[in-house]
Every structure is written in C-alpha cells, then in structure tokens.
Design a protein around this motif. Structure first.
Motif, PDB file in Angstrom:
ATOM      1  N   LEU A  28       0.985  -1.195  -0.582  1.00  0.00           N
ATOM      2  CA  LEU A  28       0.011  -0.014   0.003  1.00  0.00           C
ATOM      3  C   LEU A  28       0.716   1.045   0.206  1.00  0.00           C
ATOM      4  N   ASP A  29       2.330   0.964   0.417  1.00  0.00           N
ATOM      5  CA  ASP A  29       3.315   2.407   0.671  1.00  0.00           C
ATOM      6  C   ASP A  29       3.163   2.510  -1.764  1.00  0.00           C
ATOM      7  N   PHE A  30       2.342   2.018  -1.979  1.00  0.00           N
ATOM      8  CA  PHE A  30       3.453   1.625  -3.725  1.00  0.00           C
ATOM      9  C   PHE A  30       2.056   1.908  -4.567  1.00  0.00           C
ATOM     10  N   THR A  31       1.411   2.193  -3.571  1.00  0.00           N
ATOM     11  CA  THR A  31      -0.222   2.845  -4.913  1.00  0.00           C
ATOM     12  C   THR A  31      -0.372   4.022  -4.771  1.00  0.00           C
ATOM     13  N   ASP A  32      -1.372   4.699  -5.623  1.00  0.00           N
ATOM     14  CA  ASP A  32      -1.433   5.832  -5.727  1.00  0.00           C
ATOM     15  C   ASP A  32      -2.635   6.197  -5.521  1.00  0.00           C
ATOM     16  N   PRO A  33      -3.011   7.247  -4.270  1.00  0.00           N
ATOM     17  CA  PRO A  33      -2.080   7.520  -3.695  1.00  0.00           C
ATOM     18  C   PRO A  33      -2.187   6.494  -2.719  1.00  0.00           C
ATOM     19  N   GLU A  51      -4.140  -1.251  14.479  1.00  0.00           N
ATOM     20  CA  GLU A  51      -4.031   0.087  14.677  1.00  0.00           C
ATOM     21  C   GLU A  51      -4.088   1.127  13.318  1.00  0.00           C
ATOM     22  N   LEU A  52      -4.114   1.585  13.131  1.00  0.00           N
ATOM     23  CA  LEU A  52      -4.440   3.035  11.594  1.00  0.00           C
ATOM     24  C   LEU A  52      -3.062   3.341  11.001  1.00  0.00           C
ATOM     25  N   ARG A  53      -3.258   2.500   9.731  1.00  0.00           N
ATOM     26  CA  ARG A  53      -1.724   3.652   9.920  1.00  0.00           C
ATOM     27  C   ARG A  53      -1.894   4.663   8.464  1.00  0.00           C
ATOM     28  N   LEU A  54      -1.653   6.081   8.889  1.00  0.00           N
ATOM     29  CA  LEU A  54      -2.476   6.906   7.392  1.00  0.00           C
ATOM     30  C   LEU A  54      -0.872   6.553   7.251  1.00  0.00           C
ATOM     31  N   ARG A  55      -1.537   7.012   5.427  1.00  0.00           N
ATOM     32  CA  ARG A  55      -0.601   7.504   4.581  1.00  0.00           C
ATOM     33  C   ARG A  55      -0.953   8.887   3.882  1.00  0.00           C
ATOM     34  N   GLN A  56      -1.606   9.138   2.671  1.00  0.00           N
ATOM     35  CA  GLN A  56      -1.586   9.594   1.488  1.00  0.00           C
ATOM     36  C   GLN A  56      -3.159   9.616   0.668  1.00  0.00           C
ATOM     37  N   SER A  57      -3.776   8.705   1.386  1.00  0.00           N
ATOM     38  CA  SER A  57      -5.549   8.580   0.064  1.00  0.00           C
ATOM     39  C   SER A  57      -6.056   9.314   1.727  1.00  0.00           C
TER      40      SER A  57
END
Length: 353
Positions: A297-302, A341-347
């Motif tokens: 999921l670090d490599f999806t857009d976003p 656990e909530l993992r915050l990324r850019q979506s």
C-alpha cells in the motif's frame, strides 16, 4: 520420574552405525548428553512446550536423529483453512502462524478453501486418520452465518482441538481470536471526522460475514456517537474485491460523500478507481480508508491509509492457545479481541469545502 515416555532405543552396530533395537530404550539422559542440554530441555522439546530457543530445539532434534529416533508425522500437522493466499493479509497471517507453530514441532498444512463450502470437508476428512494435531479456521466457515457445520463437527467428533480467527462458530465452545472490528471502524470514522468530514460512506463486505457485519455495527455506532444521523443510508454492501469496492463507491458518490471507509484494502482501491473515473482526486475531493494493511500500500497511487490488522498478535495468541489445547490443558472458551492500528498514508485529507 521423567516427564515424557522414553525414546525408542538404538544400539551400536558394527562399524559404529546405529540401528534401532526393540529390546532397550534410550533415556532422556542419553539424548541430553549428546545435545549438551538438560533432560528437562529434552522433555520440553518432545512435549512441544514453551521456553526452548530455536537453536536449542534444533540441537535436541539433531541428537534425536543421531540416535536413530524419528519423530512420527502423526500428531504434528495443523490444518490452516484459509480463503486463498492471493490476498496479502491472508498470506501474512498464514506465514505468521507457520512461524509460531515451528518451535513446537508442529507443521502447517495450508488448505485454500471457499469458506463454508464442501472443500473444507474434503480437506479435513482424509486428514483425520493421518492424526492431525489441530486446526485453525482462518476467516473460513467460522466467519459465515449459517455455514455448513460439517467441517467443525468432523473435528469435534474426533476430539481434535481447533481455534477460530476473526469470528467463531455460534454453536462452538472453543477459543476465538479476532481483530476488534468495532474498534477498527471507530478509528477510521474518528480520523475522518477530525479532518472535517461529515458525509462519510462505507463500502462494506457482504451480509452474513461476521467481520463485515461487525465493521458496519462499529461504523454506525461511531457515526451516531458524533451526531451524524442517517448513517445507514451511506452503507453499501458488496464483495471483498476491487470490483466490489468500485460498485459500492458508484452508489455512494452520487450521495455527495466526501470520505469512504472500506471493509478491505481491495475495496478501498476499487473506490479510488470509481472516484478517478469520475474525475475526482484522492484525497483532494474524496478521502478513502482501507482495512487489513500491506507493505504494497506504500506503492499505490496515492499510498493508502488503512486500519491494520494485528497479524503477529493474532498468530501468537492463536498458536499459544492451540498448543495449550494440544497438550490437553484447559483454556478459557470465548473470544479474545485484539486492537487494530490506524496506518496513515496519503489517501486521506481535509474535507473539501
């Protein structure tokens, strides 16, 4: 008096080669001397108990091989019934469970199944006579309402212990280890609410699936606690898949939602696809939160914000409980809930004005 039965004997033959001898026995002391450990340690290895490091366990196993003792396969196999390994979270859970089983001399036999189908029985029936030690229902028929009970009944009829992960059988009285899906929904809604979102939709899993039903309950409770009425109108149920998420989002977007909580990462990615096809930008125009988590999921857009299932804790707790049952020691029936656990990324981002 030793804790374990004596090991079958081997006698020295000509040329130094060891062969089995039906007349005598090899005691714990002999194995301990070869391995350079205590008799208690040898006993713990043979009885698959805790408190022995992986390297020490290997020393004992090598000593057993040196004297000609072969561990019987019977009673070492643990069936893991799982709905395939294509979904990253299932692959991660199976790997974690296998890793936890190994120090106890137990071996995983992975059974990809359609939850609740006859395939579960097809795996279990031929393995019963092989002397399986236990089974793990990993998001299999244990997650379905009114599932065929035969797989569970086959195990119970032979007295074979089993543990259920992420949902238990209503008729069963065995331990269940689950992610707290109510808490997962609360984490997602709380995060979006703090970002200013008030029209929040949910791409939920199918009706009758225990984790999906629980996440919907948690979503509605979280929305109600914040005074957001009519939340039921913003819940769409579909399959756990990219297409399922896309179809659900296609129903939610015309309702003016500014954020979507999905019941799986695949559904979340489907929701993003539906949004981009409408010319919307994520997270500028729409925030999306998934569920499960994977390094991919670090490599999806976003990169996808998600609620992470505690894979390692689920595996550790499940195996610890299972080994206790294999050793015929009492365990407490009921369900253990482990916090996600909530993992915050850019979506996810602030609600659009």
């Amino acid at each position: 008096m030793s804790e374990t039965p004596e090991v079958p004997a081997v006698a020295g033959a000509s040329g130094g080669r060891r062969t089995r001898s039906p007349a005598g026995t090899v005691r714990l002391a002999e194995v301990a001397a070869i391995a350079g450990v205590s008799e208690a340690t040898v006993s713990r290895v043979l009885n698959r108990k805790y408190g022995v490091s992986a390297s020490t366990r290997e020393q004992v196993e090598r000593a057993l091989q040196q004297i000609g003792y072969e561990r019987p396969v019977k009673g070492e196999i643990v069936l893991i019934l799982v709905p395939g390994l294509k979904t990253p979270v299932f692959a991660a859970m199976v790997t974690a469970i296998e890793s936890e089983l190994t120090p106890h001399g137990l071996r995983a036999f992975v059974c990809p199944v359609v939850p609740g189908s006859v395939i579960e029985r097809d795996y279990i029936e031929p393995m019963l006579d092989a002397g399986i030690a236990a089974a793990v229902f990993l998001s299999a028929s244990n997650t379905l309402r009114n599932a065929d009970p035969m797989a569970r009944q086959l195990l119970e009829g032979r007295g074979i212990p089993y543990v259920s992960v992420n949902g238990g059988f209503p008729e069963g009285a065995t331990p269940v280890v689950s992610t707290d899906d109510w808490r997962a929904a609360e984490l997602a809604v709380s995060h979006l609410y703090d970002l200013g979102h008030r029209r929040i939709g949910m791409c939920a899993g199918p009706v009758g699936n225990t984790p999906a039903d629980r996440r919907v309950e948690g979503f509605l409770e979280a929305m109600d606690a914040r005074g957001l009425s009519d939340a039921e109108d913003f819940v769409v149920r579909h399959h756990y898949s990219v297409d399922g998420g896309r179809h659900a989002a296609d129903e939610l977007l015309p309702l003016g939602v500014t954020a979507i909580v999905a019941s799986s990462d695949d559904m979340a990615l489907g929701a993003i696809r539906a949004a981009t096809r409408r010319g919307l930008e994520v997270p500028k125009d729409l925030s999306v939160i998934g569920y499960d988590d994977s390094y991919l999921l670090d490599f999806t857009d976003p990169p996808l914000t998600t609620v992470r299932q505690p894979v390692e804790s689920l595996a550790e707790t499940s195996v610890r409980t299972l080994v206790t049952m294999i050793q015929n020691r009492g365990v407490q029936a009921g369900e253990v809930l482990i916090d996600p656990e909530l993992r915050l990324r850019q979506s996810t981002g602030p609600a659009p004005r």
